[in-house]
Design a protein around this motif. Structure first.
Motif, PDB file in Angstrom:
ATOM      1  N   PRO A  72       0.609  -6.675   8.204  1.00  0.00           N
ATOM      2  CA  PRO A  72       2.054  -6.504   8.053  1.00  0.00           C
ATOM      3  C   PRO A  72       2.505  -6.385   6.604  1.00  0.00           C
ATOM      4  N   GLY A  73       1.829  -7.025   5.676  1.00  0.00           N
ATOM      5  CA  GLY A  73       2.269  -6.997   4.285  1.00  0.00           C
ATOM      6  C   GLY A  73       3.532  -7.823   4.089  1.00  0.00           C
ATOM      7  N   LEU A  74       4.204  -7.589   2.977  1.00  0.00           N
ATOM      8  CA  LEU A  74       5.438  -8.328   2.673  1.00  0.00           C
ATOM      9  C   LEU A  74       6.572  -7.865   3.578  1.00  0.00           C
ATOM     10  N   SER A  75       7.490  -8.776   3.879  1.00  0.00           N
ATOM     11  CA  SER A  75       8.676  -8.402   4.653  1.00  0.00           C
ATOM     12  C   SER A  75       9.585  -7.513   3.803  1.00  0.00           C
ATOM     13  N   GLU A  76      10.387  -6.720   4.479  1.00  0.00           N
ATOM     14  CA  GLU A  76      11.312  -5.841   3.771  1.00  0.00           C
ATOM     15  C   GLU A  76      12.275  -6.672   2.904  1.00  0.00           C
ATOM     16  N   GLN A  77      12.675  -7.840   3.416  1.00  0.00           N
ATOM     17  CA  GLN A  77      13.543  -8.738   2.642  1.00  0.00           C
ATOM     18  C   GLN A  77      12.907  -9.151   1.313  1.00  0.00           C
ATOM     19  N   ALA A  78      11.628  -9.521   1.375  1.00  0.00           N
ATOM     20  CA  ALA A  78      10.942  -9.942   0.154  1.00  0.00           C
ATOM     21  C   ALA A  78      10.789  -8.764  -0.803  1.00  0.00           C
ATOM     22  N   ARG A  84       8.174  -2.344  -6.497  1.00  0.00           N
ATOM     23  CA  ARG A  84       7.091  -2.259  -5.507  1.00  0.00           C
ATOM     24  C   ARG A  84       5.908  -1.635  -6.212  1.00  0.00           C
ATOM     25  N   VAL A  85       4.764  -2.226  -6.031  1.00  0.00           N
ATOM     26  CA  VAL A  85       3.611  -1.877  -6.855  1.00  0.00           C
ATOM     27  C   VAL A  85       2.402  -1.623  -5.968  1.00  0.00           C
ATOM     28  N   ARG A  86       1.639  -0.576  -6.297  1.00  0.00           N
ATOM     29  CA  ARG A  86       0.463  -0.259  -5.487  1.00  0.00           C
ATOM     30  C   ARG A  86      -0.791  -0.156  -6.349  1.00  0.00           C
ATOM     31  N   PRO A 144       0.823  -1.222   0.000  1.00  0.00           N
ATOM     32  CA  PRO A 144       0.000   0.000   0.000  1.00  0.00           C
ATOM     33  C   PRO A 144       0.857   1.272   0.000  1.00  0.00           C
ATOM     34  N   ASP A 145       2.173   1.150   0.016  1.00  0.00           N
ATOM     35  CA  ASP A 145       3.080   2.302   0.072  1.00  0.00           C
ATOM     36  C   ASP A 145       2.796   3.284  -1.073  1.00  0.00           C
ATOM     37  N   THR A 158      -8.702   5.354   3.018  1.00  0.00           N
ATOM     38  CA  THR A 158      -8.911   3.906   3.107  1.00  0.00           C
ATOM     39  C   THR A 158      -7.552   3.250   3.251  1.00  0.00           C
ATOM     40  N   ASP A 159      -7.552   2.082   3.847  1.00  0.00           N
ATOM     41  CA  ASP A 159      -6.298   1.366   4.006  1.00  0.00           C
ATOM     42  C   ASP A 159      -6.256   0.268   2.966  1.00  0.00           C
TER      43      ASP A 159
END
Lengths: 277, 277
Positions: free
Chosen positions: A234-240, A247-249, A206-207, A256-257
Motif C-alpha cells: 500500500p505504501g504511504l497514505s494519501e494523507q501522509a 514525493r520522492v522516488r 514508487p510513483d 520491477t516494482d
C-alpha cells in the motif's frame, strides 16, 4: 571497581524466577506481549550487550555457562546494572522458552516511558517516520539501517507493529533498544508539527512522477530531514503524502516494482550521508 | 489465438502427477534439491507469473481454483507454455506439500543449463559478484535489489548457497529466475578474467581505510562495473580483495557494524544509478 556477577544456578525449569523467559513463542502468554507482562527480550550475546548499554536495564539474564563467559566483561564493568544471571543447561533453557534457542542467552527488561514525538525530535537532524509498517522484521531492519546510516530517531505513525517485539529487536541487532523512538498520538497531525519544527518531509513512493531521490535530497541538505516510508504494497497514505514537502522516488529498472521498505529507507538515509562532512 | 488451459482436477493427494510438489520442506526429499530432482519451485501468483516469463518453463502448476483465476491471463497468452494446472483443494495442497501454503499456487520447472561466467558477462554494464553468501534470504534479496537497481547479471564465487532454492526465489520476488547468473568454475581466478574483460572491480568492506563508496563510484562511472560482496561477518576473502581494483566502504555511524549484505549491495547498486542518464 569491578563488580561481582550475581550468578544463580537453576536446575528446575519450573522455578518461578525464570517466568520472565517462559513460553517465548506463545501467542497469548509470551512475556514481551505489550498487553501482558510487557517485557523487552534481548536474544544472543550481541543484543544482550546492546541492551546492557541501552535505556532498557535488564532485570534478569538467562543463559548457559558459555554465554556467561562471553558476557563477563559487560556484566562486571563499573556501570553494569545489578542483575542476576540465571545459569542453566541448554536443555533447561529449551524447556523454559519452549524451543531450542541456539543463541544461548536472553536478557529481560521492563519497558520504559516513551517520549512524545515533540520531545523525541528536539535537536534531531535526520529522523525516519513510518506508517503502516506492521512487519517485525522490516521494523528491525529499519532500526539497523537507521543506526548505521545516521538516523537520530524513529517516529511511528498509525498501523505500525511493536518495535520491541523480540524478533524486531533481534533483526535490528539490538539497535531498536538504542535508537530513540516515539509513537505518534496524533496521526497524521504530527506531520504538520514536524514541519513547524523545521523538518523537511520527504515521502518515499514508487510513483514515477515523484522527484528523484538524489535531486530531492540536494534541496534539503542543510535542513532537518524526515524520511517517510509506508508499508510494502500500500505504501504511504494519501494523507501522509499530502502532509509532506515532496514525493520522492528511487530510480528503478523497468519491469520491477518497489523495493523492500527497509531497503528503500536505507537508500534514502544513505543519500543523506553519502558525502563526507 | 488465445490458448485453452489444461486444467486437471485432482482429489487424491497421492496422485503421482503431484510428485513435483511433494514434501517441499523435507531436507532430503524436497524436489528443489539440486542433488535430487533439481526442480525450481515458484510460490505464489507473482512469482509464478515471473517464472512463466522467464527462461525456466514450468512443467506443471499446482494450485487452488482461486489462483487459477488470477493466473488465467498469463496461462492463456499466445506465448504461454503448454503446461497442466493441477487444480486441488487447499486441504489436498497442504497434504501434498507438507504444510499449509497460503500463497495457494506453485509452479515447478526443470533447471536449465547455466552459462559460463565469460558468457554471462558479455555486454553487461553492471554485475554483482558474491562470495560466501550462503543465506537463501540474503541471496533472494540481492536478486530483488539487483533487478530493481540496474544489475545485469550475478556471478557466484565460492561458498554461495543455491539461488534457485524455493525460499531464495520467493524472497527475490521471482527475480532469481529473471536476472541471469553463473557460477564461477575458477575462483578467484575469474576475477582476473573479469578485469581483462574491462570490468572495474569494487570490493565492499567495512574497513575504515577503504575508499568511500561515492568517491570510488565516481572513478568508474563510464566503465563496466563489478560490485563484490561477501558474507555478513567474515566478508570477502583477502584473495578476492586483492584481485579487486578498489576496496570500498559505506560511510557508517560510529558504534555500528556492518549492514546486512543485501542492503550493502543495494547501496552500491544505487550509487551507480542515482543520477539520471
Amino acid at each position: 571497581m569491578a563488580r561481582v556477577v550475581d550468578v544463580v544456578d537453576i536446575a528446575d525449569p519450573h522455578d518461578c524466577r525464570l517466568d520472565d523467559f517462559r513460553d517465548l513463542n506463545s501467542i497469548d502468554r509470551r512475556p514481551d506481549l505489550p498487553t501482558g507482562k510487557g517485557l523487552v527480550i534481548a536474544e544472543g550475546v550481541l543484543v544482550a550487550q546492546r541492551m546492557l548499554a541501552s535505556r532498557f536495564r535488564p532485570r534478569a539474564l538467562l543463559g548457559t555457562d558459555r554465554r556467561l563467559t562471553e558476557l563477563l566483561p559487560d556484566l562486571t564493568s563499573p556501570d553494569a546494572p545489578d542483575v542476576p544471571y540465571y545459569r542453566v543447561s541448554a536443555e533447561v533453557m529449551a524447556e523454559v522458552v519452549g524451543f531450542h534457542l541456539n543463541r544461548g542467552v536472553l536478557a529481560a527488561a521492563s519497558r520504559v516511558p516513551e517520549p512524545t514525538v515533540a520531545e523525541l525530535v528536539a535537536g534531531a537532524r535526520t529522523i525516519a517516520v513510518l506508517e503502516g509498517v506492521n512487519d517485525h522484521e522490516n521494523l528491525g531492519s529499519i532500526f539497523r539501517n537507521g543506526a548505521g546510516l545516521g538516523v537520530d530517531a524513529v517516529v511511528f505513525g498509525s498501523g505500525c507493529a511493536d518495535p520491541l517485539y523480540r524478533r524486531s529487536v533481534r533483526v535490528s541487532m539490538g539497535h531498536a533498544l538504542l535508537v530513540p523512538f516515539a509513537r505518534s498520538a496524533d496521526w497524521p497531525g504530527d506531520l504538520a508539527m514536524l514541519r513547524e519544527q523545521g523538518f523537511r518531509l520527504l515521502a518515499m513512493t514508487p510513483d514515477p512522477r515523484a522527484e528523484l531521490l538524489s535531486s530531492a535530497m540536494a534541496t534539503v541538505r542543510d535542513e532537518p530531514l524526515a524520511v517517510l516510508v509506508g508499508a510494502e504494497g500500500p505504501g504511504l497514505s494519501e494523507q501522509a503524502m499530502r502532509a509532506s514537502d515532496m514525493r520522492v522516488r528511487i530510480p528503478m529498472s523497468r519491469g520491477t516494482d518497489s523495493l523492500n521498505v527497509a531497503t528503500a529507507a536505507a537508500l534514502a538515509f544513505y543519500e543523506r550521508i553519502r558525502l563526507p562532512g
